[in-house]
Design an enzyme around this catalytic site. Structure first.
Site, PDB file in Angstrom:
ATOM      1  N   CYS A   8       0.821  -1.209   0.000  1.00  0.00           N
ATOM      2  CA  CYS A   8       0.000   0.000   0.000  1.00  0.00           C
ATOM      3  C   CYS A   8       0.855   1.259   0.000  1.00  0.00           C
ATOM      4  O   CYS A   8       2.038   1.218   0.329  1.00  0.00           O
ATOM      5  CB  CYS A   8      -0.906  -0.006   1.228  1.00  0.00           C
ATOM      6  SG  CYS A   8      -2.244   1.197   1.114  1.00  0.00           S
ATOM      7  N   ASP A 127      -6.152  -3.532  11.492  1.00  0.00           N
ATOM      8  CA  ASP A 127      -4.998  -2.638  11.486  1.00  0.00           C
ATOM      9  C   ASP A 127      -4.809  -2.063  12.874  1.00  0.00           C
ATOM     10  O   ASP A 127      -5.739  -2.060  13.687  1.00  0.00           O
ATOM     11  CB  ASP A 127      -5.256  -1.500  10.471  1.00  0.00           C
ATOM     12  CG  ASP A 127      -3.992  -0.744  10.091  1.00  0.00           C
ATOM     13  OD1 ASP A 127      -4.096   0.151   9.250  1.00  0.00           O
ATOM     14  OD2 ASP A 127      -2.918  -1.053  10.634  1.00  0.00           O
TER      15      ASP A 127
END
Ligand SMILES: O=C(O)c1ccccc1NCC(=O)[C@H](O)[C@H](O)COP(=O)(O)O
Length: 212
Positions: A8, A127
């Site tokens: 990412c 996360d």
């Protein structure tokens, strides 16, 4: 089964080629400001042009308004969306794309309840910080807090790096892993060697004895 890998926070065409050549299954483009990794439409267009077939492009948003998401989708061929804030399921499903919903592990979180809140999410990305706090922090959380056999596809994120991803996979057995800071030599500077080492570590877990 070997977890899928998303890298990412890609900000250049060169980084995208590095990630694809290293074996990434998906590349994440951040459309959330402020972020050192945020990209604009033209930048994203140039990045996507460099991504080979069968490597999917994920557009990442955090508490956007619908117009922002629609504008991006009108201009860019994103395969998937990732929502990293407090977006409702109704909001996430408005755009005719499959989506991943990020949930933050800071504080108390009921993942089963989260999976019921987003029944049509392609996966839940767990996360260190989501919801009110941005991701991309480079911070990990206690992986033992995760359910051993979740009834949803789980993407593990938060502080992963070449040095810990094999252990993370053995502990969590996620559908996929997601990394940003851990493959950077400096904030926003993706490093091809770190990307390759990260993916080699992921691939190695499938072959090693401990993974049985
Ligand atoms: O990457 C960012 O800058 C970011 C900013 C705001 C919201 C989300 C962001 N990233 C989301 C991701 O999917 C990251 O890959 C994930 O949080 C893991 O990041 P890291 O701990 O740096 O590997």
């Amino acid at each position: 089964m070997q977890p899928r890998v998303k890298i990412c926070g890609i900000t250049t065409a060169e980084q995208a080629r590095w990630a694809a050549e290293a074996g990434a299954d998906a590349i994440g483009l951040v459309f959330h400001e402020p972020s050192t990794r945020a990209v604009g439409i033209q930048q994203a267009t140039d990045i996507i042009a460099a991504i080979p077939a069968y490597v999917s492009v994920v557009g990442l948003f955090m508490n956007p308004d619908a117009a922002q998401v629609r504008t991006v989708l009108e201009r860019l061929p994103l395969e998937m969306l990732q929502f990293h804030g407090e977006e409702s399921a109704d909001f996430c499903r408005r755009f005719g794309r499959r989506y991943v919903k990020a949930v933050g592990m800071s504080g108390e979180l009921d993942l089963e309840q989260a999976s019921q809140l987003y029944p049509d999410a392609a996966a839940l990305l767990v996360d260190s910080h989501a919801g009110r706090r941005a991701g991309g922090t480079g911070e990990r959380f206690d992986w033992s807090r995760l359910p051993s056999r979740p009834d949803f596809d789980l993407v593990l994120a938060g502080g992963l790096a070449p040095g810990n991803v094999a252990e993370a996979i053995r502990v969590v057995r996620p559908w996929a892993v997601d990394v940003s800071s851990g493959v950077e030599s400096a904030p926003g500077q993706k490093d091809p060697q770190l990307m390759s080492r990260f993916i080699e570590e992921v691939q190695g877990v499938g072959q090693s004895k401990e993974s049985e």
